[in-house]
Design a protein around this motif. Sequence first.
Motif, mmCIF file in Angstrom:
data_model
loop_
_atom_site.group_PDB
_atom_site.id
_atom_site.type_symbol
_atom_site.label_atom_id
_atom_site.label_comp_id
_atom_site.label_asym_id
_atom_site.label_seq_id
_atom_site.Cartn_x
_atom_site.Cartn_y
_atom_site.Cartn_z
ATOM 1 N N ILE A 117 29.737 50.990 41.471
ATOM 2 C CA ILE A 117 30.419 49.782 41.106
ATOM 3 C C ILE A 117 31.897 49.881 40.392
ATOM 4 C CG2 ILE A 117 29.940 46.597 41.031
ATOM 5 C CD1 ILE A 117 27.255 47.854 41.769
ATOM 6 N N PHE A 140 32.630 50.907 45.358
ATOM 7 C CA PHE A 140 33.003 49.390 45.513
ATOM 8 C C PHE A 140 33.325 48.578 44.644
ATOM 9 C CE2 PHE A 140 28.667 50.830 47.234
ATOM 10 C CZ PHE A 140 28.502 50.232 48.040
ATOM 11 N N GLU A 141 35.116 48.906 45.108
ATOM 12 C CA GLU A 141 35.894 48.037 44.571
ATOM 13 C C GLU A 141 36.142 46.925 44.703
ATOM 14 O OE1 GLU A 141 38.552 47.050 41.699
ATOM 15 O OE2 GLU A 141 37.476 49.140 41.629
ATOM 16 N N ARG A 142 36.445 45.666 43.423
ATOM 17 C CA ARG A 142 36.803 44.355 44.277
ATOM 18 C C ARG A 142 38.456 44.082 44.014
ATOM 19 N NH1 ARG A 142 38.470 40.269 39.971
ATOM 20 N NH2 ARG A 142 39.106 41.296 38.367
ATOM 21 N N ASP A 144 42.649 46.287 45.826
ATOM 22 C CA ASP A 144 42.238 46.858 46.961
ATOM 23 C C ASP A 144 42.671 47.873 46.519
ATOM 24 O OD1 ASP A 144 44.452 45.955 45.898
ATOM 25 O OD2 ASP A 144 46.261 45.835 47.721
ATOM 26 N N ASN A 181 38.031 45.586 47.850
ATOM 27 C CA ASN A 181 38.015 44.261 48.499
ATOM 28 C C ASN A 181 36.688 43.640 48.545
ATOM 29 O OD1 ASN A 181 41.174 43.627 48.032
ATOM 30 N ND2 ASN A 181 40.839 44.059 50.598
ATOM 31 N N THR A 182 36.185 44.647 47.828
ATOM 32 C CA THR A 182 34.353 43.970 47.680
ATOM 33 C C THR A 182 33.430 44.142 46.405
ATOM 34 O OG1 THR A 182 34.373 45.627 49.696
ATOM 35 C CG2 THR A 182 32.081 44.693 48.915
ATOM 36 N N THR A 183 33.479 42.182 45.775
ATOM 37 C CA THR A 183 32.465 41.843 44.911
ATOM 38 C C THR A 183 31.707 42.706 45.296
ATOM 39 O OG1 THR A 183 33.796 40.959 44.781
ATOM 40 C CG2 THR A 183 32.528 40.733 43.356
ATOM 41 N N GLY A 186 28.938 38.966 45.216
ATOM 42 C CA GLY A 186 29.568 37.882 46.287
ATOM 43 C C GLY A 186 29.112 37.977 47.531
ATOM 44 N N THR A 205 31.940 48.427 35.797
ATOM 45 C CA THR A 205 32.824 47.631 36.100
ATOM 46 C C THR A 205 34.194 46.941 34.711
ATOM 47 O OG1 THR A 205 31.127 45.464 35.406
ATOM 48 C CG2 THR A 205 30.675 45.838 37.528
#
Length: 298
Positions: A117, A140-142, A144, A181-183, A186, A205
């Motif tokens: 993450i 997983f990256e919030r 882009d 684009n995945t938090t 969320g 994070t």
Amino acid sequence: MAVHVINEARRCLQCKKPLCQLKGCPIKTNVPEMIRLFLAGQTQEAGKMLFENNPLSIVCSLVCDHEHQCEGNCIQGKRKEGAAIQIPNIEHYISDSYFDRIVLEKAPDTGKRVAIIGSGPAGITIAVKLAALGHRITIFERMDKIGGMMRYGIPAFRLPRVILDRYQTKLREMGIHFRPNTTIGGALHLDDLFNDGYDAVFIGTGVWRPRRPGCKGESLGNVHYAIDYLRNPEAYDLGDNVAIIGAGNSAIDVARTVVRMGAQHVTLYARRQRIAASQRELDYAAVDGIELQQGMAN
């Protein structure tokens, strides 16, 4: 560039007790061996050694605090009227030459899945290390694009974005998957990851929350936090006169970015006489026309 780097490498004394490595480098990069291999025409072997020790060797060669680390502990620089060997320039030349040729040597597939993450320096390093052990990795990256604070907290004039783009391509070649684009927290939660068969989760994070100064006026419309500004300077209209509270490397990153965005008068206000930023960064700020005021605690 190549001749300059070669000349610098030839100045290395190959110290029996290399302080550049043992005292100066937090991850103990074997500087003498790197230089020995380079001068012996074994640049790819030197690059391989650097990458295996530190997958972010290219990045560190550009943004580390070299004057207090490797260069700052070079014996050549401690001699009377001496100059430290420009170790990061040598490291960057070697790592950049090797990077596109990297082929990750993987252990047999373990069948284990690991979720990473965050795709900042910690996430990228852990992903490479675990992929080499044969684990199946998903990042997983919030945002882009990958990079975390390296992309959104360090100005492009210090760390070109093309380097991070090359990392994204190389990590895909290593079989590492991305969920941009995945938090987590969320739509997806940690429970979802374990339910989908992940055996482990690494959380890297970053530190995205600003450190507040705790003074009156923070909520006003012309006051902004450095970490938010560096993420997207184009979103701000700061005007011609900009004051920056603080004098660390991040504050100087902001100041130099503000100048490049068109501000005419930029002043750094340091609360104490002791400046946290490196002298090299202060020198760059000076040539960019940025003023420094010290001892402004009151």
